[in-house]
Design a protein around this motif. Structure first.
Motif, PDB file in Angstrom:
ATOM      1  N   CYS A 158      -8.748 -16.019  38.781  1.00 44.63           N
ATOM      2  CA  CYS A 158      -9.683 -16.994  38.224  1.00 44.63           C
ATOM      3  C   CYS A 158      -9.680 -18.306  39.011  1.00 44.63           C
ATOM      4  N   LEU A 214     -14.228 -16.968  31.556  1.00 41.71           N
ATOM      5  CA  LEU A 214     -12.869 -16.494  31.313  1.00 41.71           C
ATOM      6  C   LEU A 214     -12.706 -15.985  29.877  1.00 41.71           C
ATOM      7  N   TYR A 247     -12.933 -24.066  35.279  1.00 44.16           N
ATOM      8  CA  TYR A 247     -12.068 -23.321  34.366  1.00 44.16           C
ATOM      9  C   TYR A 247     -10.876 -24.172  33.992  1.00 44.16           C
TER      10      TYR A 247
END
Ligand code: NCD
Length: 307
Positions: A158, A214, A247
Motif C-alpha cells: 500500500c 485500503l 493512505y
C-alpha cells in the motif's frame, strides 16, 4: 556459496540461500555474543550517496557487532563525487581499502555498475526506485518469524508502489514462493511498474489485484506492507503534496483487519501510519527494523566468508 558475491537484487540469491541467511540471522539474534569476533580485522565501507538512518546504521552496527570496523560517508557532498569523480573510480579505490561495500545511490543501476568495478562484494543498499535487497531479506525474515513461512500469504502493498524500491524487491522475492497473492493498493499515478506486473507476476503466475481503497481490502490480508510516498523521486512538489496523504492507516481501519494480520513498513514513516497504531499487537514495523541488523550481520558474515 555466498563468499565473494555481489548482492544487487533479491533474485541474486537462490531460495536456499535466502533460507540459509535467515537461519544464520536467527542464530545471531538468539546468541549475538557468540558472533562478536567473527569479522575481526575486516572492514565494511558504507558508501551512502543518499539519506538513510536504518539501513546505514544497521549495516554499521552489524559489522561492529561482528567485531569488524567501518568506514565511509553518509552524504555524497563529503565524497569526491562532489568533485566530479565517477562512481567507477570511487568504487575501484574503496575496494582497495575495504573487504565489503554497502552502497546506496539515487541512480537506478548504480549498484550493478559498482559491482563491475569492485574487487570486493558490493551490497546494494538501495539504487533509486529500483531495488533494496537487504530490506527484502529483513522483510522475509520478519515474515518467516511472525507468520511461520514465506508461502501462502495474501500480501497488501500500500502507498507509493511506483517509486518504492522496497516494494519492488519484496514483490519479486515473494513471487518466487508458492501461493502468495498480492493486493496492490495505490492511487493510479503511483501504481506498481509494468516490469513487476508483467515481468514478475505474469512470469511467475502470481495472482494480483489492484485497487485504490485500503478499507475495501484490508480484511483479506495476512500481511499489510505500508510505504511512504517517495518525495525525493517526484518531478514536482504539487504532485507530492496532492498524493502524500493518500493512505493513513489508523485504529479505525485496523478494526477491519484480521486479528493475526501483521503491519510492516520499511520506515521512515511520515503520515501513513498513525502513531495510535503502534500499540496494536499487529504492528510489527519496529520489530522488523530490529531484524534488519541481524539480517545484515548474516549477509556480511556469509559474503566475507567468515561463516
Ligand atoms: C526505505 C528506502 O530507503 O527505500 N527505507 C529503508 O531502507 N528502510 C524506504 C523509504 O525510504 O521509504
Amino acid at each position: 556459496m555466498l563468499l565473494g558475491r555481489h548482492i544487487i537484487s533479491p533474485s541474486d540469491l537462490t531460495l536456499g540461500e535466502i533460507s540459509e541467511l535467515c537461519d544464520a540471522a536467527e542464530k545471531m539474534l538468539a546468541d549475538t555474543a557468540a558472533f562478536a569476533g567473527v569479522c575481526r580485522g575486516k572492514i565494511l565501507a558504507a558508501l551512502f550517496f543518499e539519506p538513510s538512518t536504518r539501513t546505514r546504521l544497521s549495516f554499521e552496527a552489524a559489522m561492529l557487532r561482528l567485531g569488524g570496523s567501518v568506514l565511509g560517508f553518509a552524504d555524497s557532498a563529503s565524497s569526491s563525487a562532489a568533485k566530479g569523480e565517477s562512481l567507477a573510480d570511487t568504487v575501484r579505490t574503496v575496494s582497495a581499502y575495504a573487504d565489503i561495500i554497502a552502497m546506496r545511490n539515487p541512480k537506478e543501476g548504480a549498484a550493478l555498475l559498482a559491482s563491475r568495478y569492485s574487487a570486493v562484494p558490493v551490497i546494494n543498499a538501495g539504487d533509486g526506485g529500483h531495488h533494496h535487497p537487504t530490506q527484502t531479506l529483513t522483510d522475509l525474515l520478519t515474515i518467516r518469524s511472525l507468520k511461520g513461512g514465506f508461502s501462502g500469504h495474501t500480501v497488501g502493498l500500500c502507498g507509493d508502489l511506483k517509486f518504492g524500491r522496497t516494494v519492488h524487491s519484496l514483490a519479486e522475492a515473494l513471487s518466487r514462493y508458492p501461493g502468495n497473492r498480492f493486493v496492490l493498493v495505490s492511487p493510479k499515478e503511483l501504481a506498481i511498474p509494468e516490469y513487476i506486473t508483467q515481468g514478475v507476476f505474469a512470469k511467475t503466475g502470481t495472482a494480483f489485484a489492484e485497487c485504490e481503497k485500503l478499507e475495501d481490502v484490508i480484511g483479506d490480508l495476512d500481511i499489510l506492507y505500508m510505504t511512504r510516498v517517495q518525495r525525493e523521486r517526484f518531478f514536482n512538489e504539487q504532485d507530492y503534496v496532492r498524493l502524500k496523504d493518500s493512505y493513513i492507516l489508523d485504529r479505525e481501519k485496523m478494526k477491519g483487519a484480521k486479528p493475526d494480520m501483521i503491519v510492516l513498513h520499511p520506515l521512515p514513516r511520515v503520515n501513513e501510519i498513525a502513531p495510535e497504531v503502534d500499540s496494536d499487537a499487529r504492528a510489527a514495523y519496529f520489530a522488523q527494523a530490529r531484524y534488519g541488523m541481524f539480517t545484515r550481520m548474516a549477509l556480511i558474515a556469509k559474503l566475507t566468508g567468515v561463516l
